[in-house]
Design a protein around this motif. Structure first.
Motif, short mmCIF file in Angstrom:
data_model
loop_
_atom_site.label_atom_id
_atom_site.label_comp_id
_atom_site.label_asym_id
_atom_site.label_seq_id
_atom_site.Cartn_x
_atom_site.Cartn_y
_atom_site.Cartn_z
N ALA A 1 26.32 -32.12 54.50
CA ALA A 1 26.64 -33.41 53.90
C ALA A 1 25.38 -34.25 53.69
O ALA A 1 25.23 -34.93 52.66
CB ALA A 1 27.65 -34.15 54.79
N VAL B 1 26.58 -36.63 50.61
CA VAL B 1 28.00 -36.91 50.43
C VAL B 1 28.61 -37.17 51.79
O VAL B 1 28.05 -36.78 52.83
CB VAL B 1 28.73 -35.73 49.75
N THR C 1 33.26 -36.02 55.39
CA THR C 1 34.68 -35.74 55.21
C THR C 1 34.96 -34.95 53.93
O THR C 1 36.07 -34.43 53.76
CB THR C 1 35.47 -37.06 55.17
N GLU C 2 33.97 -34.86 53.04
CA GLU C 2 34.16 -34.13 51.80
C GLU C 2 33.72 -32.67 51.87
O GLU C 2 33.85 -31.94 50.89
CB GLU C 2 33.41 -34.82 50.65
N HIS D 1 31.39 -27.86 49.35
CA HIS D 1 31.73 -29.18 48.82
C HIS D 1 32.62 -28.91 47.64
O HIS D 1 32.17 -28.65 46.51
CB HIS D 1 30.48 -29.96 48.42
N ALA E 1 34.55 -30.60 45.76
CA ALA E 1 34.58 -31.47 44.59
C ALA E 1 33.55 -31.06 43.54
O ALA E 1 33.78 -31.18 42.33
CB ALA E 1 34.33 -32.92 45.02
#
Length: 783
Positions: free
Chosen positions: A167, A172, A175-176, A186, A188
């Motif tokens: 992260a 980022v 939590t993602e 990741h 997303a």
């Protein structure tokens, strides 16, 4: 007993690295990092972060479970996990591997929570260092139940650190991102990073606080509770490339064989070494001072022959001329002692449990039933006899040995050499069987003393099978006398059990007599029968040889007597043995062990581990149903049943036998129901239970150590017999009771041993009408 209670709290692709275990042994952090880096190029190493101990929930004044063991647990991922740049995850195994599968099981737990790909996991063995790794005393069937949660936290912490590192790199929120199958994703953006790419950054992060960890839900487990996880040792075991204690080879190593006193307390009066020194290859003859009484874990003493190879050392030992002073136990005769035990069991003795008034209830009973049972001394007879190599030089000592307690060995060797513990390193090898024998490190002390006598050259001491059997820490001999009273309706109203056996305490305290609480808490006092007047007495008797814990320890004689006697009661009352056993157990209820005068309960909290008669009843029903209890059998065949609670696990065993007209015994099938809570590694659970059945049959049918003039009458397998393949059960079926992880874990390595012998003997009675009360069976079935 407090001074040695911690010693008795009982009572089991990486092998190329094992062969170089000496490189991993330095107690210094810098040297450890250097050695480990030389092996695998690791970058996630032991950092400055402290150890996180598992004591958060220990609110009770008395410590239980792992918290009650020396050095407790450690759950720091920087201690147990390292990751190479190519993504290979190395996990430290800190418990001894002796066939239980713990070198796979605990690292597997770490790998599961870590979301590691098992094919990219390597396991290396820790040296003896409890301040770093937590308790390493591998006995009492407690490795998994004590370290399951700490190892989960190790894996979850390492996973969280990898996620945080990813992260940060992607800038980022953590939590993602999610760790999945050796990568951090990741989702997303579709980005991903392998564990090797993140390891260095992750290692620099602080270890997350325990209360922030996200442990997996059981339905998310990939390895825990599954059948398909491959053992880390299996390839090396089947290809013969493993490193057991006997396999150790060091440059310039010498070899030793020791002539030890055959009688406990004996010592060398005089010896002549001339003939021994003439044997080619013999280099020196060294007298080892007589060990203390009580023996604890010191060397027994005697005369050692040091040579260029083991064969020369043994030939030289055979050539020694030794005159022995046999000492105070020279007259020990097991047949005479059996009479002493029986006499003691037939007289009143101190009560260790006394509910109601059993003596008065017996006097007023409509019917009284009684029986007496005898079990002899037993030897561990591990496949690999004791073996240890030591090098003592420059004020330091290194040991390579097949020991169950590497840190206990370190302490023992340091004490015997007069060194600070920081000067001693113990390298843990694989064990070719342990069964409790290799918790005692006398053979490592011998190697250390002899290396010092040879000016620091490494010396390996190898015990022959004769050494192993004649100088063991034997399982105790016992006489168990039981009496019950029933009313006019056949309901049991009184129970009296007198148990007479030398105590393991005699190994630690001079003249100790009377079984200790931990021995009595092994199926003597903690019998949950629904009987209002219940009395157990412990007969104080002396020990005349070394007594040590053994696979399942005092459960073996106690369960044999209790479960055989229940079947005898059923027969006297013309009741079905299963139905009567369930009647004695009574309705489902949870009993606090202290309410049965059991202050020990295998070291576990009585609040977390009450004795649950519902679970005990259930395993009886499961085993009986699987075996087809009550079905018609041909003449000469019979079914027998027994149940036990040991090492906080419930086991019921049904044995089907056939007894030929010539007295031959065939075990057709064994059905074993096991309730050990959730199974972390089911394949190893089944394997342990199957092995326990084979060992249980050996103990019941063939194995015996007897004494005359202080010496064992048995010296090798032609006299101390074990079950052969042709005699083994034709089928062993293990039935595991399923549980969620809301149920606490039980032990596995030992609990299936005790019920086998009574189930077997009850089956023999059902087949023949002949009651076996004395073990081993041997020729008792022949007319």
């Amino acid at each position: 007993m407090n001074q040695f209670a911690h010693l008795m709290a009982q009572p089991s692709g990486a092998m190329a690295d094992m062969a170089r275990a000496d490189q991993l042994a330095s107690p210094g952090r810098r040297d450890w990092m250097k050695a480990a880096g030389a092996l695998t190029g690791l970058v996630l190493m032991v950092g400055a972060g402290g150890m996180v101990r598992a004591a958060e929930a220990a609110k009770e004044e008395k410590k239980y479970g792992a918290d009650g063991m020396p050095h407790g647990t450690v759950d720091d991922p920087l201690v147990f996990v390292s990751i190479d740049k190519d993504g290979i995850v190395t996990i430290i195994a800190h418990r001894a591997e002796m066939g239980t599968g713990v070198r796979t099981g605990l690292p597997m737990v770490v790998a599961d929570e870590l979301e590691a790909d098992w094919s990219k996991v390597r396991v290396i063995q820790a040296p003896g260092d409890e301040p770093r790794y937590g308790n390493q005393d591998t006995d009492g069937s407690r490795s998994t139940r004590h370290f399951f949660q700490p190892m989960r936290r190790v894996g979850a912490s390492a996973r969280a650190m990898l996620e945080i590192a990813a992260a940060k790199q992607w800038n980022v929120p953590v939590t993602e991102v999610v760790a999945r199958n050796h990568e951090v994703l990741h989702e997303a953006s579709g980005r991903k990073l392998g564990y090797g790419e993140l390891a260095e950054a992750a290692a620099a992060l602080p270890v997350p606080a325990t209360d922030t960890l996200r442990l997996k839900k059981p339905e998310q487990f990939r390895y825990i509770g599954k059948q398909s996880t491959r053992s880390v040792d299996i390839q090396d075991v089947v290809s013969g490339t493993t490193h057991f204690g006997i396999d150790t080879r060091l440059d310039g190593m010498l070899y030793a064989a020791v002539a030890r006193p055959a009688v406990l307390g004996g010592k060398v009066k005089s010896y002549k070494a001339d003939a021994a020194m003439k044997v080619p290859g013999v280099l020196k003859v060294v007298e080892i001072p007589a060990g203390p009484i009580p023996p604890v874990f010191a060397a027994l003493g005697g005369v050692a022959v040091v040579a260029a190879d083991t064969w020369a050392a043994m030939k030289g030992r055979n050539a020694l001329e030794i005159e022995w002073d046999d000492g105070p136990n020279a007259s020990y005769d097991s047949e005479a002692f059996r009479k002493t035990l029986s006499e003691g069991a037939n007289k009143p003795a101190p009560a260790v449990r006394n509910d109601g008034d059993a003596m008065k209830a017996l006097e007023g009973a409509a019917q009284r039933i009684q029986a007496e049972y005898y079990l002899p001394h037993l030897a561990h007879a591990t496949m690999e006899p004791p073996a240890a190599t030591a090098r003592v030089a420059d004020g330091k000592c290194e040991v390579w040995a097949c020991v169950q307690s590497p840190y206990g060995t370190r302490e023992n060797v340091a004490k015997q050499l007069g060194l600070d513990i920081s000067a001693v390193t113990v390298h843990q090898t694989l064990l070719g069987g342990g069964f409790g024998r290799k918790s005692k490190s006398d053979y490592a002390v011998e190697a250390a003393l002899l290396s010092r006598a040879m000016d620091g050259k490494p010396v390996k001491v190898t015990w022959s099978r004769e050494d192993d059997i004649t100088n063991d820490y034997f399982h105790t001999v016992s006489v168990e006398r039981l009496e019950a009273g029933v009313d006019a309706n056949g309901k049991a109203v009184a129970w009296l059990h007198r148990t007479a056996a030398p105590t393991i305490g005699s190994t630690f305290v001079a003249n100790a007599q009377g079984q200790q609480p931990f021995e009595l808490g092994m199926s003597a006092v903690n019998i949950p029968f629904d009987i209002p007047n219940f009395r157990v007495e412990s007969v104080p008797v002396p020990a005349h040889t070394r007594i040590g814990w053994f696979r399942s320890v005092s459960n073996i004689p106690h369960v044999f007597a209790v479960q055989s006697f229940v079947a005898e009661m059923a027969h006297a009352l013309k009741r079905d043995p299963k139905d009567y056993l369930l009647e004695l157990i009574g309705p489902a209820r949870k009993i606090s062990p202290p309410d049965m005068s059991d202050s020990w309960n295998y070291g576990e909290s009585p609040a977390i581990y009450p004795l649950d008669t519902g679970r005990m009843r259930h395993v009886v029903e499961v085993a009986a149903k699987a075996a087809g209890w009550g079905r018609q059998l041909p003449a000469g065949r019979g079914l027998g049943l027994a149940v036990s609670y040991s090492f906080v696990t419930y086991v019921a065993t049904v044995v089907e036998v056939e007894v030929g007209k010539d007295g031959s015994l065939t075990v057709h099938q064994v059905d074993v129901a096991v309730d050990c809570g959730p199974q972390v590694h089911p394949d190893r659970v089944r394997a342990q239970v199957e092995g326990a059945c084979i060992m249980g049959q050996s103990l019941a049918t063939r194995s015996e150590i007897s004494f005359a003039k202080g010496r064992t009458n048995q010296t090798n397998f032609h006299q101390y017999e074990v079950t052969r393949m042709s005699e083994a059960p034709r089928a062993i079926k293990v039935h595991l009771v399923e549980h969620g992880f809301d149920v606490p874990l039980g032990g596995v390595g030992e609990p299936a041993v005790p019920p086998f012998a009574p189930a077997l003997c009850n089956a023999i009675f059902a087949a023949t009408g002949k009651r076996i009360r004395n073990l081993p069976i041997r020729d008792q079935l022949k007319a």
